[in-house]
Design a protein around this motif. Sequence first.
Motif, PDB file in Angstrom:
ATOM      1  N   ALA A  34     109.098  90.188  27.289  1.00 12.43           N
ATOM      2  CA  ALA A  34     108.601  88.839  27.545  1.00 12.43           C
ATOM      3  C   ALA A  34     109.456  88.146  28.596  1.00 12.43           C
ATOM      4  N   ALA A  35     108.871  87.157  29.257  1.00 14.00           N
ATOM      5  CA  ALA A  35     109.592  86.411  30.287  1.00 14.00           C
ATOM      6  C   ALA A  35     110.814  85.726  29.695  1.00 14.00           C
ATOM      7  N   PRO A  36     112.016  86.003  30.221  1.00 14.12           N
ATOM      8  CA  PRO A  36     113.226  85.370  29.668  1.00 14.12           C
ATOM      9  C   PRO A  36     113.159  83.851  29.617  1.00 14.12           C
ATOM     10  N   PRO A  37     112.555  83.152  30.615  1.00 18.38           N
ATOM     11  CA  PRO A  37     112.480  81.698  30.491  1.00 18.38           C
ATOM     12  C   PRO A  37     111.646  81.248  29.291  1.00 18.38           C
ATOM     13  N   LEU A  38     110.603  82.013  28.946  1.00 23.43           N
ATOM     14  CA  LEU A  38     109.803  81.686  27.769  1.00 23.43           C
ATOM     15  C   LEU A  38     110.618  81.869  26.500  1.00 23.43           C
ATOM     16  N   VAL A  39     111.292  82.988  26.388  1.00 28.63           N
ATOM     17  CA  VAL A  39     112.112  83.255  25.196  1.00 28.63           C
ATOM     18  C   VAL A  39     113.157  82.162  25.018  1.00 28.63           C
ATOM     19  N   ALA A  40     113.811  81.774  26.114  1.00 30.31           N
ATOM     20  CA  ALA A  40     114.840  80.731  26.042  1.00 30.31           C
ATOM     21  C   ALA A  40     114.223  79.391  25.639  1.00 30.31           C
ATOM     22  N   HIS A  41     113.052  79.074  26.179  1.00 31.35           N
ATOM     23  CA  HIS A  41     112.415  77.791  25.859  1.00 31.35           C
ATOM     24  C   HIS A  41     112.039  77.721  24.388  1.00 31.35           C
ATOM     25  N   LEU A  42     111.565  78.816  23.834  1.00 33.29           N
ATOM     26  CA  LEU A  42     111.124  78.827  22.445  1.00 33.29           C
ATOM     27  C   LEU A  42     112.276  78.703  21.460  1.00 33.29           C
ATOM     28  N   GLU A  43     113.495  78.906  21.916  1.00 32.31           N
ATOM     29  CA  GLU A  43     114.643  78.763  21.017  1.00 32.31           C
ATOM     30  C   GLU A  43     114.825  77.326  20.549  1.00 32.31           C
TER      31      GLU A  43
END
Length: 211
Positions: A34-43
């Motif tokens: 998955a896109a790292p910016p998405l993973v970071a945002h969902l945190e």
Amino acid sequence: MMEEGTNVRFGDDGEVDWDGAYVAGEIPWDKGEAAPPLVAHLEGNEVGGRVLVPGCGLGHDVRVLAGQGAAEVVGLDVSATAVKMADAVGKSGTERYVLGDLFDLEEGMRGYFDWVFEHTCFCAIDPSMRNAYVEAVHEALKPGGKILGVFFLDPYDEEHQPGQGPPHGATVEEIEGLFGERFELLESWVPGAAYEGRAGLEWGAVFRRKN
């Protein structure tokens, strides 16, 4: 065939052959995660309700969104092979995959979604289609629905120059101008997490449908 200076497969008609690329395994845009910016945002942020992911490819972003508790996540792609491959992976939540075109949505998908997650579709379409893209995502969202976007601003290098995409670059000012009539910009940031080689070249934003 693969056209020199690009990262995509083109058919004899000069159009991008997305399905042919998946059939041939020539999909350099797929990073296997998955896109790292998405993973970071969902945190620290919830993306809930019904979520549409246009240009979902093999579904990495879809599965992350479904796994964090969204009620329904629909991965949409014009490639039948991509949809089939994504669907063959074990489910992580409430995701499903649909073969279809964002610019010709099924009636049941219009006004259906609470969120659209944009990561690969906007940069993949020809820039002449960007106004139509804004209209399409506006049509897909409920009133007050939101777009979470990670926009690839600068995909260019020594071999891939403007006009040779996809991917096609954009400026923050262009994106804000395109979305400004239909959407309100709620927040924006430069993602700290990124695929290798993309650090500082992307722009994250949340837009809300005005009406």
